[in-house]
Design a protein around this motif. Structure first.
Motif, PDB file in Angstrom:
ATOM      1  N   LYS A  84       0.747  -1.092   0.088  1.00  0.00           N
ATOM      2  CA  LYS A  84       0.291  -0.069   0.039  1.00  0.00           C
ATOM      3  C   LYS A  84       0.849   1.334   0.036  1.00  0.00           C
ATOM      4  O   LYS A  84       2.051   1.444   0.508  1.00  0.00           O
ATOM      5  N   ASP A  85       0.152   2.338  -0.313  1.00  0.00           N
ATOM      6  CA  ASP A  85       0.866   3.683  -0.590  1.00  0.00           C
ATOM      7  C   ASP A  85       2.103   3.645  -1.262  1.00  0.00           C
ATOM      8  O   ASP A  85       3.190   4.075  -1.057  1.00  0.00           O
ATOM      9  N   PRO A  86       2.079   3.349  -2.577  1.00  0.00           N
ATOM     10  CA  PRO A  86       2.871   3.410  -3.467  1.00  0.00           C
ATOM     11  C   PRO A  86       3.536   4.744  -3.771  1.00  0.00           C
ATOM     12  O   PRO A  86       2.357   5.586  -4.009  1.00  0.00           O
ATOM     13  N   GLU A  96       1.121   8.704 -14.989  1.00  0.00           N
ATOM     14  CA  GLU A  96       0.739   9.874 -15.878  1.00  0.00           C
ATOM     15  C   GLU A  96      -0.659   9.885 -16.297  1.00  0.00           C
ATOM     16  O   GLU A  96      -1.414  10.733 -15.967  1.00  0.00           O
ATOM     17  N   LYS A  97      -1.363   9.093 -17.211  1.00  0.00           N
ATOM     18  CA  LYS A  97      -2.450   8.884 -17.782  1.00  0.00           C
ATOM     19  C   LYS A  97      -3.350   7.777 -17.006  1.00  0.00           C
ATOM     20  O   LYS A  97      -4.264   8.071 -16.365  1.00  0.00           O
ATOM     21  N   ASN A  98      -2.899   6.393 -17.404  1.00  0.00           N
ATOM     22  CA  ASN A  98      -4.003   5.364 -17.118  1.00  0.00           C
ATOM     23  C   ASN A  98      -3.247   4.670 -15.869  1.00  0.00           C
ATOM     24  O   ASN A  98      -2.243   5.192 -15.196  1.00  0.00           O
ATOM     25  N   ASN A  99      -3.998   3.770 -15.455  1.00  0.00           N
ATOM     26  CA  ASN A  99      -3.704   3.077 -14.101  1.00  0.00           C
ATOM     27  C   ASN A  99      -2.458   1.677 -14.508  1.00  0.00           C
ATOM     28  O   ASN A  99      -2.561   1.567 -15.808  1.00  0.00           O
ATOM     29  N   THR A 147      -2.825  -9.936  -8.957  1.00  0.00           N
ATOM     30  CA  THR A 147      -2.934  -8.873  -9.870  1.00  0.00           C
ATOM     31  C   THR A 147      -2.871  -7.496  -9.226  1.00  0.00           C
ATOM     32  O   THR A 147      -3.994  -7.284  -8.308  1.00  0.00           O
ATOM     33  N   LEU A 148      -1.769  -6.580  -9.227  1.00  0.00           N
ATOM     34  CA  LEU A 148      -2.039  -5.636  -8.614  1.00  0.00           C
ATOM     35  C   LEU A 148      -2.472  -4.219  -9.729  1.00  0.00           C
ATOM     36  O   LEU A 148      -1.854  -4.248 -10.882  1.00  0.00           O
ATOM     37  N   ILE A 149      -3.274  -3.376  -9.389  1.00  0.00           N
ATOM     38  CA  ILE A 149      -3.588  -2.370  -9.987  1.00  0.00           C
ATOM     39  C   ILE A 149      -3.148  -0.953  -8.969  1.00  0.00           C
ATOM     40  O   ILE A 149      -3.770  -0.832  -8.030  1.00  0.00           O
ATOM     41  N   ILE A 150      -2.449  -0.167  -9.604  1.00  0.00           N
ATOM     42  CA  ILE A 150      -2.175   1.141  -9.181  1.00  0.00           C
ATOM     43  C   ILE A 150      -2.891   2.159  -9.895  1.00  0.00           C
ATOM     44  O   ILE A 150      -2.697   2.368 -11.195  1.00  0.00           O
TER      45      ILE A 150
END
Length: 116
Positions: free
Chosen positions: A42-44, A49-52, A107-110
Motif C-alpha cells: 500500500k501507498d506506492p 501519467e495517464k492510465n492505471n 494482480t496489482l492495479i495502481i
C-alpha cells in the motif's frame, strides 16, 4: 452380555474420535495472504501519467513464512522494482500455518490519484 458389547463398541468409537481429531493449526487462507501482501504494497510512491498501472505477480511462500517473488509482469520497470523491493523475503505468516509449495497469482492495479 449384549449391553456389555454395545458399551465396548461405543467406547472404542469414542476413543477413536478423540485420536482422530486434528489439533494442528489451520493453514493460512489465500485471502489472509492476499491481505498481508496488500498491506505490504500500500501507498506506492509511483508517479502515474495517464492510465492505471497493472502488474501480474507470481510468488510463493518459503518454509520460513517469507514471500519469494517469482515473476512480475508489468509495462514499467519502476513497478517491477517497487513490487520486488516491498515483497521479496518479507515474513507474512507463521511457519506452522503455511501451505508449502503453493504458487500464488495476484494482480496489482495502481490507480491514478486523479481518477479516484
Amino acid at each position: 452380555m449384549k449391553k456389555l458389547t454395545v458399551l465396548v463398541f461405543a467406547l472404542v468409537i469414542g476413543v477413536g474420535q478423540v485420536f482422530a481429531s486434528n489439533n494442528t493449526p489451520s493453514i493460512a487462507t489465500e485471502e489472509e495472504i492476499r491481505n498481508e501482501v496488500a498491506d505490504l504494497l500500500k501507498d506506492p510512491e509511483i508517479k502515474i501519467e495517464k492510465n492505471n498501472l497493472t502488474a501480474d505477480i507470481q510468488f510463493t511462500v518459503n518454509k520460513n513464512g517469507e514471500i519469494v517473488v517469482l515473476t512480475v509482469d508489468s509495462e514499467k520497470d519502476l513497478v517491477v522494482d517497487y513490487i520486488k523491493s516491498r515483497l521479496n523475503y518479507k515474513k507474512v505468516i507463521e511457519e506452522k500455518t503455511m501451505n508449502v509449495n503453493r504458487l500464488y497469482n495476484l494482480t496489482l492495479i495502481i490507480k491514478n490519484p486523479q481518477d479516484l
